[in-house]
Design a protein around this motif. Structure first.
Motif, mmCIF file in Angstrom:
data_model
loop_
_atom_site.group_PDB
_atom_site.id
_atom_site.type_symbol
_atom_site.label_atom_id
_atom_site.label_comp_id
_atom_site.label_asym_id
_atom_site.label_seq_id
_atom_site.Cartn_x
_atom_site.Cartn_y
_atom_site.Cartn_z
ATOM 1 N N CYS A 116 0.866 -1.193 0.000
ATOM 2 C CA CYS A 116 0.000 0.000 0.000
ATOM 3 C C CYS A 116 0.896 1.233 0.000
ATOM 4 O O CYS A 116 1.922 1.267 0.679
ATOM 5 C CB CYS A 116 -0.899 0.013 1.236
ATOM 6 S SG CYS A 116 -2.008 1.447 1.293
ATOM 7 N N LEU A 118 -0.011 4.241 1.017
ATOM 8 C CA LEU A 118 -0.483 5.334 1.873
ATOM 9 C C LEU A 118 0.255 5.457 3.198
ATOM 10 O O LEU A 118 0.102 6.443 3.916
ATOM 11 C CB LEU A 118 -1.998 5.241 2.066
ATOM 12 C CG LEU A 118 -2.787 5.394 0.755
ATOM 13 C CD1 LEU A 118 -4.268 5.450 1.012
ATOM 14 C CD2 LEU A 118 -2.357 6.635 -0.012
ATOM 15 N N ASN A 119 1.001 4.432 3.542
ATOM 16 C CA ASN A 119 2.031 4.577 4.567
ATOM 17 C C ASN A 119 1.526 5.033 5.942
ATOM 18 O O ASN A 119 2.164 5.873 6.591
ATOM 19 C CB ASN A 119 3.070 5.586 4.020
ATOM 20 C CG ASN A 119 4.436 5.371 4.629
ATOM 21 O OD1 ASN A 119 4.694 4.321 5.218
ATOM 22 N ND2 ASN A 119 5.295 6.369 4.520
ATOM 23 N N CYS A 120 0.409 4.493 6.392
ATOM 24 C CA CYS A 120 -0.049 4.824 7.748
ATOM 25 C C CYS A 120 0.991 4.305 8.746
ATOM 26 O O CYS A 120 1.562 3.225 8.563
ATOM 27 C CB CYS A 120 -1.428 4.218 8.022
ATOM 28 S SG CYS A 120 -2.664 4.828 6.856
ATOM 29 N N PHE A 122 1.139 2.966 11.615
ATOM 30 C CA PHE A 122 0.988 1.793 12.491
ATOM 31 C C PHE A 122 0.689 0.531 11.702
ATOM 32 O O PHE A 122 0.248 -0.468 12.257
ATOM 33 C CB PHE A 122 -0.188 2.044 13.457
ATOM 34 C CG PHE A 122 -1.375 2.577 12.707
ATOM 35 C CD1 PHE A 122 -2.209 1.714 12.036
ATOM 36 C CD2 PHE A 122 -1.576 3.944 12.584
ATOM 37 C CE1 PHE A 122 -3.253 2.191 11.271
ATOM 38 C CE2 PHE A 122 -2.625 4.436 11.811
ATOM 39 C CZ PHE A 122 -3.465 3.551 11.163
ATOM 40 N N CYS A 123 0.882 0.540 10.370
ATOM 41 C CA CYS A 123 0.372 -0.547 9.526
ATOM 42 C C CYS A 123 1.502 -1.316 8.848
ATOM 43 O O CYS A 123 2.352 -0.725 8.171
ATOM 44 C CB CYS A 123 -0.565 0.035 8.471
ATOM 45 S SG CYS A 123 -1.127 -1.188 7.274
ATOM 46 N N THR A 125 1.262 -3.360 6.353
ATOM 47 C CA THR A 125 1.170 -3.316 4.880
ATOM 48 C C THR A 125 1.786 -2.024 4.364
ATOM 49 O O THR A 125 2.513 -2.020 3.362
ATOM 50 C CB THR A 125 -0.308 -3.395 4.424
ATOM 51 O OG1 THR A 125 -0.914 -4.534 5.017
ATOM 52 C CG2 THR A 125 -0.408 -3.486 2.925
ATOM 53 N N GLY A 126 1.503 -0.923 5.054
ATOM 54 C CA GLY A 126 2.073 0.365 4.653
ATOM 55 C C GLY A 126 3.594 0.316 4.706
ATOM 56 O O GLY A 126 4.280 0.875 3.844
ATOM 57 N N GLY A 169 -3.787 -3.370 1.453
ATOM 58 C CA GLY A 169 -4.040 -2.400 0.387
ATOM 59 C C GLY A 169 -5.204 -1.470 0.644
ATOM 60 O O GLY A 169 -6.019 -1.671 1.544
ATOM 61 N N GLU A 170 -5.242 -0.428 -0.173
ATOM 62 C CA GLU A 170 -6.291 0.591 -0.076
ATOM 63 C C GLU A 170 -7.238 0.381 -1.270
ATOM 64 O O GLU A 170 -6.900 0.712 -2.411
ATOM 65 C CB GLU A 170 -5.638 1.982 -0.100
ATOM 66 C CG GLU A 170 -6.562 3.139 -0.341
ATOM 67 C CD GLU A 170 -7.762 3.202 0.611
ATOM 68 O OE1 GLU A 170 -7.584 3.118 1.834
ATOM 69 O OE2 GLU A 170 -8.890 3.324 0.106
ATOM 70 N N SER A 203 -8.846 4.596 4.013
ATOM 71 C CA SER A 203 -8.209 5.555 4.907
ATOM 72 C C SER A 203 -8.637 6.983 4.562
ATOM 73 O O SER A 203 -8.235 7.917 5.220
ATOM 74 C CB SER A 203 -6.698 5.410 4.832
ATOM 75 O OG SER A 203 -6.305 5.634 3.519
HETATM 76 FE FE1 SF4 Z 1 -2.999 2.819 5.683
HETATM 77 FE FE2 SF4 Z 1 -4.840 0.939 5.029
HETATM 78 FE FE3 SF4 Z 1 -2.682 1.350 3.487
HETATM 79 FE FE4 SF4 Z 1 -2.364 0.233 5.868
HETATM 80 S S1 SF4 Z 1 -3.477 -0.635 4.151
HETATM 81 S S2 SF4 Z 1 -1.080 1.881 4.975
HETATM 82 S S3 SF4 Z 1 -3.928 1.299 7.064
HETATM 83 S S4 SF4 Z 1 -4.310 2.812 3.867
#
Ligand code: SF4
Ligand code: SAH
Length: 368
Positions: A116, A118-120, A122-123, A125-126, A169-170, A203
């Motif tokens: 993903c 979007l790089n949150c 705490f995630c 996957t990010g 993923g987003e 997100s």
């Molecule tokens: Fe953010 Fe969701 Fe992507 Fe994880 S999967 S980085 S929470 S948008």
């Protein structure tokens, strides 16, 4: 079956596209409905056994098309009944899918992208970074596989009664594959799931929330995680592009497009970051008197992350405060602990590459 780039994979084609495919073969539109039932309801992985289709057409189909499900890399079953699959995404990459059985439903948590962007903060996957979008057949294939290998429900219905896009993923960043996948999940000739039983979690990509409301108004979950822009910009970076007020406006218009609809707001409980009673009050004030439900998610730690989950008592007090202010709030039960099947753990083992990125992210969060 192995993917074969020279053939059209029928698994990911919604009805209108499949009808065009058959029209090109000089066939009638009803063939599309027949094929969808064979693939999605009757477990066909080839054309041979399709007894209500002439031998000639079956041979023609075999030349130009296939039914290719994603390849399973591994399957793990938890003591609580949760099942986790790893599917190959090619190039040594994998995506994850988790089945969560409950007495009244069977929920499948599916992935929409490999990694993903979007790089949150705490995630897991990010932390992996973005690799690629899944195709529609790879998205639908996760549901198809689960229904094929899991026993049917007591009612005789297939195992998967609900689908949530809360895996890797987003989904709204992969809109082009998402919409046909939703059409197939909803179709009576495929999975026949109502829009209520499908949840897209985002997100907060506001323009795509607006589009989704018009194109396919399924249930919406929004990963809020912070009650003010200053904090949300630090932990959910997309907030810098679409701040909370704009996001909530899109949510209320989304909900207004269908009667009796709520938007679920996910809120990951991070110790000392977003879990004070002031945060709870601020959060409840944002959502009071709106069609909103809050789902508190205990943070799932993963190797390389230095966030911690709030204490159980903190989560309880947080939830109580929100309820006192008149907003519906629940706390998510964590399932499949023994197989790392919880949200945000879906990257599997954290590689050195991920650790490096996490190091960068921690520095950014600390500095901002
Ligand atoms: Fe953010 Fe969701 Fe992507 Fe994880 S999967 S980085 S929470 S948008
Ligand atoms: N990209 C989408 C959907 C996938 S993530 C989104 O962000 O909504 C599904 C949910 O898991 C989101 O609410 C996400 O914020 C949450 N999540 C991510 N990492 C987590 C972690 N380590 N612990 C608990 N929840 C996490």
């Amino acid at each position: 079956m192995q993917a074969d780039a020279s053939k059209q994979n029928l698994l990911g084609l919604p009805q209108p596209v499949l009808e065009t495919f058959f029209a090109d073969l000089g066939e009638k539109p009803f063939r599309a409905r027949q094929l969808m039932q064979w693939i999605h309801q009757r477990g066909a992985d080839g054309f041979d056994g399709m007894t209500d289709i002439s031998k000639g057409l079956r041979e023609r189909l075999d030349e130009v098309a296939n039914i290719a499900l994603p390849q399973v890399v591994s399957e793990k079953r938890s003591s609580d009944g949760t099942v986790k699959w790893l599917f190959s995404a090619g190039g040594g990459q994998a995506i994850e899918t988790v089945f969560i059985p409950e007495p009244a439903r069977g929920t499948l948590c599916i992935s929409s992208q490999v990694g993903c962007a979007l790089n949150c903060a705490f995630c897991a996957t990010g932390a992996q970074g973005f690799n690629r979008n899944l195709t529609t057949d790879e998205i639908v294939g996760q549901v198809c596989h689960a229904n094929r290998v899991l026993p049917p429900r007591a009612s005789g219905d297939p195992a998967v009664s609900n689908v949530v896009f809360m895996g890797m993923g987003e989904p709204l960043a992969n809109y082009r594959s998402l919409i046909p996948a939703l059409e197939i999940l909803i179709s009576d000739y495929a999975y026949g799931l109502s829009r209520r039983r499908i949840t897209v979690s985002t997100s907060g990509i506001v323009p795509q929330i607006n589009r989704l409301g018009d194109d396919c108004n399924v249930s919406l979950a929004v990963s809020l995680h912070a009650p003010n822009d200053e904090l949300r910009c630090r932990i959910v970076p997309i907030n810098r592009m679409h701040p909370i007020a704009e996001l909530l406006q899109a949510c209320w218009s989304y909900a207004a497009k269908r009667a009796n609809r709520y938007v679920t707001f996910e809120y990951v409980m991070l110790k000392g970051v977003n879990d004070s009673l002031q945060h709870a009050t601020q959060l409840a004030n944002l959502l009071a008197n709106k069609p909103a439900k809050i789902n508190l998610i205990p943070f799932n730690p993963f190797a390389g992350s230095d966030f911690e989950c709030s204490a159980a008592s903190t989560i309880e007090q947080f939830q109580r405060r929100i309820r006192e202010l008149g907003v519906i709030a629940t706390t998510r039960k964590t399932r499949g602990d023994d197989i790392d099947a919880a949200c945000g753990q879906l990257a599997g083992k954290v590689s050195d590459r991920i650790r490096v990125r996490l190091g960068d992210r921690k520095r950014r969060v600390a500095a901002s």
